[in-house]
Motif scaffolding. Structure first.
Motif, PDB file in Angstrom:
ATOM      1  N   GLU A  12      -7.172   5.114  20.865  1.00 35.27           N
ATOM      2  CA  GLU A  12      -7.091   4.048  20.592  1.00 35.27           C
ATOM      3  C   GLU A  12      -6.506   3.696  19.352  1.00 35.27           C
ATOM      4  OE1 GLU A  12     -11.643   2.819  21.002  1.00 35.27           O
ATOM      5  OE2 GLU A  12     -11.551   2.905  23.059  1.00 35.27           O
ATOM      6  N   VAL A  13      -6.541   4.613  18.538  1.00 38.09           N
ATOM      7  CA  VAL A  13      -6.841   4.431  16.644  1.00 38.09           C
ATOM      8  C   VAL A  13      -5.069   4.614  17.092  1.00 38.09           C
ATOM      9  CG1 VAL A  13      -6.305   5.799  14.447  1.00 38.09           C
ATOM     10  CG2 VAL A  13      -8.653   5.654  16.267  1.00 38.09           C
ATOM     11  N   ALA A  14      -4.700   5.296  17.441  1.00 37.85           N
ATOM     12  CA  ALA A  14      -2.685   5.227  17.799  1.00 37.85           C
ATOM     13  C   ALA A  14      -2.260   4.012  17.921  1.00 37.85           C
ATOM     14  CB  ALA A  14      -2.117   6.503  18.746  1.00 37.85           C
ATOM     15  N   VAL A  15      -3.028   3.544  18.658  1.00 35.62           N
ATOM     16  CA  VAL A  15      -2.651   2.050  19.631  1.00 35.62           C
ATOM     17  C   VAL A  15      -2.554   0.722  18.512  1.00 35.62           C
ATOM     18  CG1 VAL A  15      -3.517   0.176  21.301  1.00 35.62           C
ATOM     19  CG2 VAL A  15      -3.262   2.780  21.952  1.00 35.62           C
ATOM     20  N   LEU A  16      -3.799   0.778  18.198  1.00 33.49           N
ATOM     21  CA  LEU A  16      -4.172  -0.123  17.485  1.00 33.49           C
ATOM     22  C   LEU A  16      -3.280  -0.243  16.297  1.00 33.49           C
ATOM     23  CD1 LEU A  16      -8.661  -0.007  17.683  1.00 33.49           C
ATOM     24  CD2 LEU A  16      -6.750  -1.742  18.358  1.00 33.49           C
ATOM     25  N   GLU A  17      -3.099   1.093  15.121  1.00 38.10           N
ATOM     26  CA  GLU A  17      -2.437   1.503  14.483  1.00 38.10           C
ATOM     27  C   GLU A  17      -0.930   0.758  14.684  1.00 38.10           C
ATOM     28  OE1 GLU A  17      -2.527   5.018  13.319  1.00 38.10           O
ATOM     29  OE2 GLU A  17      -3.919   5.115  12.011  1.00 38.10           O
ATOM     30  N   GLU A  18      -0.473   0.442  15.950  1.00 36.33           N
ATOM     31  CA  GLU A  18       0.856   0.398  15.761  1.00 36.33           C
ATOM     32  C   GLU A  18       0.534  -0.995  16.338  1.00 36.33           C
ATOM     33  OE1 GLU A  18       4.252   0.262  19.548  1.00 36.33           O
ATOM     34  OE2 GLU A  18       2.664   2.225  19.498  1.00 36.33           O
ATOM     35  N   LYS A  19      -0.279  -1.362  16.915  1.00 34.44           N
ATOM     36  CA  LYS A  19      -0.196  -3.322  17.034  1.00 34.44           C
ATOM     37  C   LYS A  19      -0.480  -3.745  15.671  1.00 34.44           C
ATOM     38  CE  LYS A  19      -2.564  -3.548  21.204  1.00 34.44           C
ATOM     39  NZ  LYS A  19      -3.449  -4.248  22.090  1.00 34.44           N
ATOM     40  N   VAL A  20      -1.432  -3.274  14.690  1.00 32.86           N
ATOM     41  CA  VAL A  20      -1.162  -3.687  13.394  1.00 32.86           C
ATOM     42  C   VAL A  20      -0.224  -3.523  12.487  1.00 32.86           C
ATOM     43  CG1 VAL A  20      -2.931  -2.870  10.811  1.00 32.86           C
ATOM     44  CG2 VAL A  20      -3.995  -3.140  13.221  1.00 32.86           C
ATOM     45  N   ALA A  21       0.684  -2.764  12.312  1.00 38.70           N
ATOM     46  CA  ALA A  21       2.188  -2.368  11.591  1.00 38.70           C
ATOM     47  C   ALA A  21       3.046  -3.095  12.201  1.00 38.70           C
ATOM     48  CB  ALA A  21       2.416  -1.282  12.262  1.00 38.70           C
ATOM     49  N   ASN A  22       2.607  -3.690  13.744  1.00 34.12           N
ATOM     50  CA  ASN A  22       3.641  -5.146  14.291  1.00 34.12           C
ATOM     51  C   ASN A  22       3.626  -6.290  13.536  1.00 34.12           C
ATOM     52  OD1 ASN A  22       5.394  -2.912  15.979  1.00 34.12           O
ATOM     53  ND2 ASN A  22       4.168  -3.232  17.420  1.00 34.12           N
ATOM     54  N   VAL A  23       2.117  -6.613  13.953  1.00 32.12           N
ATOM     55  CA  VAL A  23       1.419  -8.011  13.426  1.00 32.12           C
ATOM     56  C   VAL A  23       2.043  -7.888  11.907  1.00 32.12           C
ATOM     57  CG1 VAL A  23      -0.493  -8.846  12.716  1.00 32.12           C
ATOM     58  CG2 VAL A  23      -0.512  -7.892  14.973  1.00 32.12           C
ATOM     59  N   GLN A  24       1.332  -7.276  10.790  1.00 34.45           N
ATOM     60  CA  GLN A  24       1.991  -7.308   9.754  1.00 34.45           C
ATOM     61  C   GLN A  24       3.418  -7.785   9.632  1.00 34.45           C
ATOM     62  OE1 GLN A  24      -0.004  -3.362   8.686  1.00 34.45           O
ATOM     63  NE2 GLN A  24      -1.922  -4.361   7.201  1.00 34.45           N
ATOM     64  N   GLU A  25       4.498  -6.187  10.042  1.00 35.73           N
ATOM     65  CA  GLU A  25       5.678  -7.601  10.344  1.00 35.73           C
ATOM     66  C   GLU A  25       6.309  -8.617   9.849  1.00 35.73           C
ATOM     67  OE1 GLU A  25       8.466  -4.072  12.583  1.00 35.73           O
ATOM     68  OE2 GLU A  25       7.017  -2.751  11.472  1.00 35.73           O
ATOM     69  N   LEU A  26       5.125  -9.169  11.047  1.00 32.69           N
ATOM     70  CA  LEU A  26       5.658 -10.692  11.834  1.00 32.69           C
ATOM     71  C   LEU A  26       5.543 -11.084  10.967  1.00 32.69           C
ATOM     72  CD1 LEU A  26       6.370 -12.365  13.952  1.00 32.69           C
ATOM     73  CD2 LEU A  26       4.416 -12.126  15.188  1.00 32.69           C
ATOM     74  N   VAL A  27       3.856 -11.171  10.166  1.00 30.57           N
ATOM     75  CA  VAL A  27       3.269 -11.856   9.319  1.00 30.57           C
ATOM     76  C   VAL A  27       3.571 -11.324   8.058  1.00 30.57           C
ATOM     77  CG1 VAL A  27       1.231 -12.361   7.979  1.00 30.57           C
ATOM     78  CG2 VAL A  27       0.497 -12.000  10.850  1.00 30.57           C
ATOM     79  N   GLY A  28       4.310 -10.659   7.270  1.00 30.44           N
ATOM     80  CA  GLY A  28       4.949 -10.655   6.293  1.00 30.44           C
ATOM     81  C   GLY A  28       6.003 -11.101   6.466  1.00 30.44           C
ATOM     82  N   SER A  29       6.988 -11.068   7.177  1.00 30.11           N
ATOM     83  CA  SER A  29       8.349 -11.521   7.826  1.00 30.11           C
ATOM     84  C   SER A  29       8.347 -13.087   7.120  1.00 30.11           C
ATOM     85  CB  SER A  29       8.938 -11.363   8.659  1.00 30.11           C
ATOM     86  OG  SER A  29       8.969 -12.001   9.803  1.00 30.11           O
ATOM     87  N   THR A  30       7.276 -14.192   8.089  1.00 27.41           N
ATOM     88  CA  THR A  30       6.775 -15.114   7.973  1.00 27.41           C
ATOM     89  C   THR A  30       6.173 -15.806   6.787  1.00 27.41           C
ATOM     90  OG1 THR A  30       5.098 -14.999   9.731  1.00 27.41           O
ATOM     91  CG2 THR A  30       8.009 -15.816  10.233  1.00 27.41           C
TER      92      THR A  30
END
Length: 152
Positions: free
Chosen positions: A104-122
């Motif tokens: 679960e941690v691996a899946v959540l870390e990947e999701k968090v990284a994706n969201v942070q990239e998306l949010v960080g860019s906009t």
């Protein structure tokens, strides 16, 4: 020790998200039950979110001005030792959690990284301005791509 995920509670029927406005506790701080951990602002209300358990703040998952959806985990609290009578039940639960947790941690870390990239860019940096903007105004500015200089 067991870990407890402090989630953003439902603040009202039509409230689906909130903006984190302040952390009242730092990582490593001891938290008492019902003690406020962070502050949020919605379109309808500003509120402090209390802890449901006693323990030590282990991890903050969001930064100030981040938008959090209702039910998302905002912080992780390490629970302090409880009574011995309930210890056996908690031990069984801990063993079960440790088997599932790494996946679960691996899946959540990947999701968090994706969201942070998306949010960080906009995302816009509202720290550059001396003016106060409500969370609603910040959300609209982000959605519409309005810069802080245009708002000022």
């Amino acid at each position: 020790m067991a870990k407890f995920e402090l989630k953003l509670p439902q603040m009202g029927e039509s409230v689906a998200e909130a903006t984190l406005t302040a952390w009242l506790k730092e990582v490593g701080d001891t938290i008492e039950m019902d003690e406020a951990v962070f502050e949020i602002a919605t379109d309808k209300v500003d509120s402090e979110v209390p802890s449901e358990v006693e323990g030590v703040l282990l991890e903050k998952l969001f930064n100030i001005d981040d938008i959090i959806k209702v039910g998302q985990t905002v912080a992780v609290i390490e629970l302090e030792g409880g009574s011995e009578s309930g210890g056996a039940m908690h031990t069984d639960q801990k063993e079960e959690m440790t088997e599932v947790l790494p996946e679960e941690v691996a899946v959540l870390e990947e999701k968090v990284a994706n969201v942070q990239e998306l949010v960080g860019s906009t995302a816009q940096n509202f720290a550059d301005t001396t003016r106060f903007y409500s969370p609603l105004v910040k959300n609209i500015a982000r959605e519409e791509g309005i810069t802080t200089s245009e708002l000022d």
